[in-house]
Scaffold this active site. Structure first.
Site, PDB file in Angstrom:
ATOM      1  N   LEU A 106       1.024  -0.884  -0.045  1.00 33.21           N
ATOM      2  CA  LEU A 106      -0.114  -0.276   0.033  1.00 33.21           C
ATOM      3  C   LEU A 106       0.752   1.389  -0.186  1.00 33.21           C
ATOM      4  CD1 LEU A 106      -2.452  -1.539   2.816  1.00 33.21           C
ATOM      5  CD2 LEU A 106      -2.796  -0.978   0.116  1.00 33.21           C
ATOM      6  N   ASP A 107       0.442   2.617  -1.179  1.00 34.70           N
ATOM      7  CA  ASP A 107       1.798   3.456  -0.477  1.00 34.70           C
ATOM      8  C   ASP A 107       1.694   4.447   0.586  1.00 34.70           C
ATOM      9  OD1 ASP A 107      -0.570   6.445  -0.697  1.00 34.70           O
ATOM     10  OD2 ASP A 107      -1.392   4.532  -2.385  1.00 34.70           O
ATOM     11  N   ILE A 108       1.999   4.869   1.069  1.00 35.39           N
ATOM     12  CA  ILE A 108       2.144   5.822   1.911  1.00 35.39           C
ATOM     13  C   ILE A 108       1.161   6.352   2.707  1.00 35.39           C
ATOM     14  CG2 ILE A 108       3.109   7.910   1.277  1.00 35.39           C
ATOM     15  CD1 ILE A 108       5.496   7.808   3.449  1.00 35.39           C
TER      16      ILE A 108
END
Length: 240
Positions: A106-108
């Site tokens: 999952l992106d930041i």
């Protein structure tokens, strides 16, 4: 007993079998001091290096271990971060032998459910598009969302890496300038959910993954916390 290098390294969670082949062609993998080759047979007794770093093999007699983690916004989905930021691995329990392998990323700026296992072949299977595993997200969208936009997102939008779409979208609570939506997607391409909404000129203010296959993020699992999957839950994802 020797097996093909693609099989053993994918079981270790290094990469998929196709990606292993690419690494071999790039001459980034060595076996016992020599460049690896396609179809090479190796065992866990061989010394294998990727980019000069020795790969420590797991004990494949170890039982399958799988857990769920509630990722927080701001955490990086890598094992280590050169800037010293928190990663999704920092809060996990230690396992010996072996290591945790994340099922996708999952992106930041995205929170929510991430699965981890100690079996690389299981992780690769769950991440592969052919598994057709649903991922459900909830998002708060800034901007006006009309019926045409929802229709576009269901029928499909051409992104830089190909056609992408949601298989289902449900409308939720609506504010003055934003609205919540629940959506289902079948792939795990980089920032795919965000890019789909952005293709319609809309901004994703908040994004959270709440389901992977039959596994739901529990309401009582706080951000930064984890729990092991039950035997029933493990069986459900092994048979996806």
């Amino acid at each position: 007993m020797k097996s093909r290098i693609h099989k053993i390294l994918s079981q270790e969670g290094i990469a998929s079998r196709r990606e292993i082949e690419s690494l071999i062609l790039q001459e980034r993998i060595e076996v016992n001091g020599r460049k690896a080759f396609i179809g090479q047979l190796i065992s866990h007794k061989d010394e294998v290096k990727l980019d000069g770093k020795k790969i420590i093999f797991s004990n494949f007699n170890e039982p399958v271990r799988t857990l769920m983690y509630h990722k927080r916004v701001g955490e990086i989905s890598t094992r280590k971060d050169v800037d010293g930021r928190d990663t999704i691995f920092d809060s996990l329990p230690k396992i010996q032998p072996g290591r945790w392998i994340s099922v996708g990323r999952l992106d930041i700026n995205t929170s929510g459910l991430i699965l981890f296992t100690n079996k690389g072949d299981l992780a690769n299977k769950l991440m592969h598009p052919s598994s057709n595993i649903e991922r459900e997200y909830i998002a708060r969208i800034h901007g006006k969302v009309n019926a045409q936009i929802l229709d576009n997102l269901i029928k499909g939008v051409h992104l830089k890496d190909g056609l992408a779409k949601f298989t289902d979208i449900k409308e939720g609570k609506k504010g003055r300038t934003n609205q919540w939506f629940a959506m289902v997607i079948m792939e795990g391409r980089t920032r795919e959910v965000r890019r789909l909404w952005e293709s319609q000129g809309l901004n994703v203010a908040r994004l959270k993954r709440v389901r992977f296959g039959d596994i739901f993020l529990p309401f009582d699992l706080k951000g930064g916390s984890w729990r092991y999957l039950t035997n029933k839950e493990i069986q459900s994802i092994e048979h996806q």
